[in-house]
Write a protein that holds these residues in place. Structure first.
Motif, PDB file in Angstrom:
ATOM      1  N   ALA A 164       7.105   0.695   7.544  1.00 35.38           N
ATOM      2  CA  ALA A 164       6.038   1.104   6.627  1.00 35.38           C
ATOM      3  C   ALA A 164       5.436  -0.105   5.916  1.00 35.38           C
ATOM      4  N   LEU A 165       6.285  -1.050   5.502  1.00 34.80           N
ATOM      5  CA  LEU A 165       5.785  -2.243   4.827  1.00 34.80           C
ATOM      6  C   LEU A 165       4.869  -3.049   5.743  1.00 34.80           C
ATOM      7  N   GLU A 166       5.250  -3.180   7.009  1.00 36.19           N
ATOM      8  CA  GLU A 166       4.406  -3.914   7.961  1.00 36.19           C
ATOM      9  C   GLU A 166       3.065  -3.210   8.156  1.00 36.19           C
ATOM     10  N   ALA A 167       3.074  -1.877   8.110  1.00 37.20           N
ATOM     11  CA  ALA A 167       1.813  -1.134   8.207  1.00 37.20           C
ATOM     12  C   ALA A 167       0.951  -1.375   6.974  1.00 37.20           C
ATOM     13  N   PHE A 168       1.572  -1.381   5.781  1.00 40.00           N
ATOM     14  CA  PHE A 168       0.830  -1.681   4.557  1.00 40.00           C
ATOM     15  C   PHE A 168       0.224  -3.078   4.615  1.00 40.00           C
ATOM     16  N   ARG A 169       0.932  -4.004   5.212  1.00 43.10           N
ATOM     17  CA  ARG A 169       0.454  -5.385   5.315  1.00 43.10           C
ATOM     18  C   ARG A 169      -0.613  -5.549   6.383  1.00 43.10           C
ATOM     19  N   GLY A 170      -0.845  -4.502   7.182  1.00 41.44           N
ATOM     20  CA  GLY A 170      -1.847  -4.568   8.230  1.00 41.44           C
ATOM     21  C   GLY A 170      -1.385  -5.270   9.485  1.00 41.44           C
ATOM     22  N   ARG A 171      -0.088  -5.464   9.628  1.00 40.28           N
ATOM     23  CA  ARG A 171       0.455  -6.168  10.787  1.00 40.28           C
ATOM     24  C   ARG A 171       0.745  -5.239  11.955  1.00 40.28           C
ATOM     25  N   ILE A 172       0.741  -3.935  11.689  1.00 43.97           N
ATOM     26  CA  ILE A 172       1.016  -2.969  12.741  1.00 43.97           C
ATOM     27  C   ILE A 172       0.252  -1.691  12.428  1.00 43.97           C
ATOM     28  N   SER A 173      -0.226  -1.015  13.471  1.00 40.54           N
ATOM     29  CA  SER A 173      -0.957   0.237  13.300  1.00 40.54           C
ATOM     30  C   SER A 173      -0.063   1.388  13.738  1.00 40.54           C
ATOM     31  N   LEU A 174       0.014   2.415  12.909  1.00 39.35           N
ATOM     32  CA  LEU A 174       0.910   3.535  13.183  1.00 39.35           C
ATOM     33  C   LEU A 174       0.136   4.850  13.187  1.00 39.35           C
ATOM     34  N   PRO A 175       0.546   5.806  14.037  1.00 37.93           N
ATOM     35  CA  PRO A 175       0.010   7.162  13.916  1.00 37.93           C
ATOM     36  C   PRO A 175       0.316   7.713  12.523  1.00 37.93           C
ATOM     37  N   GLN A 176      -0.539   8.552  12.001  1.00 44.61           N
ATOM     38  CA  GLN A 176      -0.406   8.997  10.621  1.00 44.61           C
ATOM     39  C   GLN A 176       0.936   9.654  10.343  1.00 44.61           C
ATOM     40  N   ALA A 177       1.404  10.512  11.248  1.00 50.05           N
ATOM     41  CA  ALA A 177       2.667  11.217  11.006  1.00 50.05           C
ATOM     42  C   ALA A 177       3.837  10.249  10.931  1.00 50.05           C
ATOM     43  N   ILE A 178       3.847   9.247  11.797  1.00 48.70           N
ATOM     44  CA  ILE A 178       4.934   8.268  11.787  1.00 48.70           C
ATOM     45  C   ILE A 178       4.841   7.393  10.543  1.00 48.70           C
ATOM     46  N   PHE A 179       3.624   7.007  10.148  1.00 46.49           N
ATOM     47  CA  PHE A 179       3.461   6.223   8.926  1.00 46.49           C
ATOM     48  C   PHE A 179       3.940   7.011   7.713  1.00 46.49           C
ATOM     49  N   ASP A 180       3.576   8.294   7.630  1.00 45.91           N
ATOM     50  CA  ASP A 180       3.978   9.106   6.485  1.00 45.91           C
ATOM     51  C   ASP A 180       5.500   9.201   6.389  1.00 45.91           C
ATOM     52  N   ALA A 181       6.168   9.401   7.531  1.00 45.37           N
ATOM     53  CA  ALA A 181       7.629   9.501   7.529  1.00 45.37           C
ATOM     54  C   ALA A 181       8.267   8.169   7.147  1.00 45.37           C
ATOM     55  N   ALA A 182       7.722   7.072   7.667  1.00 42.17           N
ATOM     56  CA  ALA A 182       8.261   5.754   7.346  1.00 42.17           C
ATOM     57  C   ALA A 182       8.027   5.424   5.868  1.00 42.17           C
ATOM     58  N   ARG A 183       6.895   5.845   5.336  1.00 51.11           N
ATOM     59  CA  ARG A 183       6.610   5.577   3.933  1.00 51.11           C
ATOM     60  C   ARG A 183       7.593   6.312   3.016  1.00 51.11           C
ATOM     61  N   VAL A 184       7.976   7.514   3.385  1.00 50.80           N
ATOM     62  CA  VAL A 184       8.992   8.232   2.612  1.00 50.80           C
ATOM     63  C   VAL A 184      10.297   7.453   2.595  1.00 50.80           C
ATOM     64  N   ARG A 185      10.664   6.885   3.758  1.00 50.89           N
ATOM     65  CA  ARG A 185      11.894   6.093   3.825  1.00 50.89           C
ATOM     66  C   ARG A 185      11.788   4.843   2.949  1.00 50.89           C
ATOM     67  N   MET A 186      10.606   4.298   2.819  1.00 52.51           N
ATOM     68  CA  MET A 186      10.401   3.103   2.005  1.00 52.51           C
ATOM     69  C   MET A 186      10.371   3.429   0.510  1.00 52.51           C
ATOM     70  N   GLU A 187       9.720   4.517   0.137  1.00 53.66           N
ATOM     71  CA  GLU A 187       9.463   4.793  -1.266  1.00 53.66           C
ATOM     72  C   GLU A 187      10.350   5.875  -1.864  1.00 53.66           C
ATOM     73  N   GLN A 188      11.073   6.630  -1.015  1.00 51.90           N
ATOM     74  CA  GLN A 188      11.995   7.644  -1.522  1.00 51.90           C
ATOM     75  C   GLN A 188      13.331   7.579  -0.779  1.00 51.90           C
ATOM     76  N   PRO A 189      14.030   6.457  -0.850  1.00 48.87           N
ATOM     77  CA  PRO A 189      15.324   6.366  -0.162  1.00 48.87           C
ATOM     78  C   PRO A 189      16.337   7.345  -0.766  1.00 48.87           C
ATOM     79  N   GLN A 190      17.278   7.767   0.058  1.00 46.45           N
ATOM     80  CA  GLN A 190      18.311   8.694  -0.387  1.00 46.45           C
ATOM     81  C   GLN A 190      19.645   7.957  -0.472  1.00 46.45           C
ATOM     82  N   PRO A 191      20.187   7.773  -1.668  1.00 47.92           N
ATOM     83  CA  PRO A 191      21.473   7.073  -1.789  1.00 47.92           C
ATOM     84  C   PRO A 191      22.590   7.882  -1.150  1.00 47.92           C
ATOM     85  N   ARG A 192      23.450   7.226  -0.381  1.00 45.86           N
ATOM     86  CA  ARG A 192      24.496   7.915   0.385  1.00 45.86           C
ATOM     87  C   ARG A 192      25.761   8.097  -0.456  1.00 45.86           C
TER      88      ARG A 192
END
Length: 320
Positions: free
Chosen positions: A162-190
């Motif tokens: 997700a960070l690489e997509a924000f930086r413009g270094r990689i282009s992602l389909p919207q659904a994959i970007f949305d899922a990756a962004r959740v992992r970046m901004e809403q991590p779940q502590p184990r």
């Protein structure tokens, strides 16, 4: 809105674990008999740990999540936390969202806000979290032994994707970007997995700066080496499971050195494989065996044929 009005409106709530609540000079915590306190502190700085565009609810969640991840790796149960905030201004909408995300995760883990501080300045969030673990049974970085299996929880690399997509270094389909962004901004502590691994795992660490970078801390403290099977990388990146096609070297970089995952890396004797799987099932968290601990020093990343990879996997370092 003044400092104490801000605290009263957004952060003051009933507290059971400290009889003083948040309105005194300090909090008082008493661990249960036979337990030790596990204490950690992490700081999040705008522009370094999070983007200025992040939803304040997600930022509130992440601020506490990264702090619960550390006692989670030790096998501790969360008890309480303090919050110190530097704010450019007392923005009511921002504070409402931030406190909502923060306190929702706190409630989910039974973790109470027991104090802290506020000041004016560039946006910076510092949390100190307290947990409890049975005395002498905390999972440490120093317990790995030669012959242990090496495991990780969940998936790795999607936050970095997700960070690489924000930086413009990689282009992602919207659904994959949305899922990756959740992992970046809403991590779940184990947290649940860490508790389930007490008495099973020999060492553990949470993955914040990249798998291999954080694994190196276990190896250094335990006086051992490790071999990691890089062929596991594609199955550990959720985006590839969702159909994203990426170069093999890129996948390895994301998974092995990406950072911001807040999953657990841990070791356990080979005889405990069934117990590790059971702990994962109990916690509702996937666990994957990715290598082994070696007697000889050094960290080796191997391909499917057992050959060492020349690719450099540098973990995140704030001052590198």
């Amino acid at each position: 809105m003044g400092e104490f009005d801000l605290i009263a409106k957004y952060f003051d709530r009933p507290v059971r674990r400290s009889p003083l609540g948040i309105g005194d000079d300090c909090a008082l915590l008493q661990p249960a008999p036979g337990m030790q306190l596990a204490v950690t502190s992490d700081m999040l700085v705008e522009g370094r740990h999070f983007l200025s565009t992040v939803d304040p609810r997600w930022l509130g969640h992440k601020s506490l999540a990264v702090n619960l991840s550390d006692p989670g790796a030790a096998g501790a149960r969360p008890l309480a936390f303090t919050l110190s905030l530097a704010l450019p201004s007392a923005d009511a909408a921002w504070l409402a969202g931030f406190s909502e995300g923060l306190l929702a995760l706190a409630d989910a883990h039974g973790c109470e806000l027991v104090g802290g501080d506020t000041t004016r300045g560039p946006l910076c969030i510092n949390i100190t979290a307290f947990g409890e673990v049975p005395a002498g049974r905390a999972l440490l970085r120093s317990g790995a032994r030669a012959g242990d299996d090496l495991w990780v929880s969940g998936t790795l690399g999607d936050a970095r994707l997700a960070l690489e997509a924000f930086r413009g270094r990689i282009s992602l389909p919207q659904a994959i970007f949305d899922a990756a962004r959740v992992r970046m901004e809403q991590p779940q502590p184990r947290v649940a997995l860490g508790q389930a691994l007490v008495g099973v795992a020999t060492s553990a660490i949470d993955i914040s700066d990249g798998l291999l970078g954080d694994l190196a801390h276990i190896l250094q403290r335990s006086g051992v080496g490790a071999s990691v099977n890089a062929a596991c990388a594609p199955q550990l990146l959720a985006a590839t499971a969702a159909g994203l096609q990426l170069d093999e070297a890129v996948v390895r970089e994301l998974v092995l050195a990406g950072g911001d995952d807040y999953e657990l890396a841990f070791t356990a004797p080979a005889s405990q494989r069934a117990a590790v799987e059971a702990a994962g099932a109990q916690a509702g968290t996937r666990v994957t065996r990715i290598g082994a601990i070696d007697a000889g020093p050094g960290l080796r990343v191997l391909d499917a044929g057992g050959r060492a990879l020349a690719q450099d996997f540098a973990g995140f370092d704030h001052f590198r």
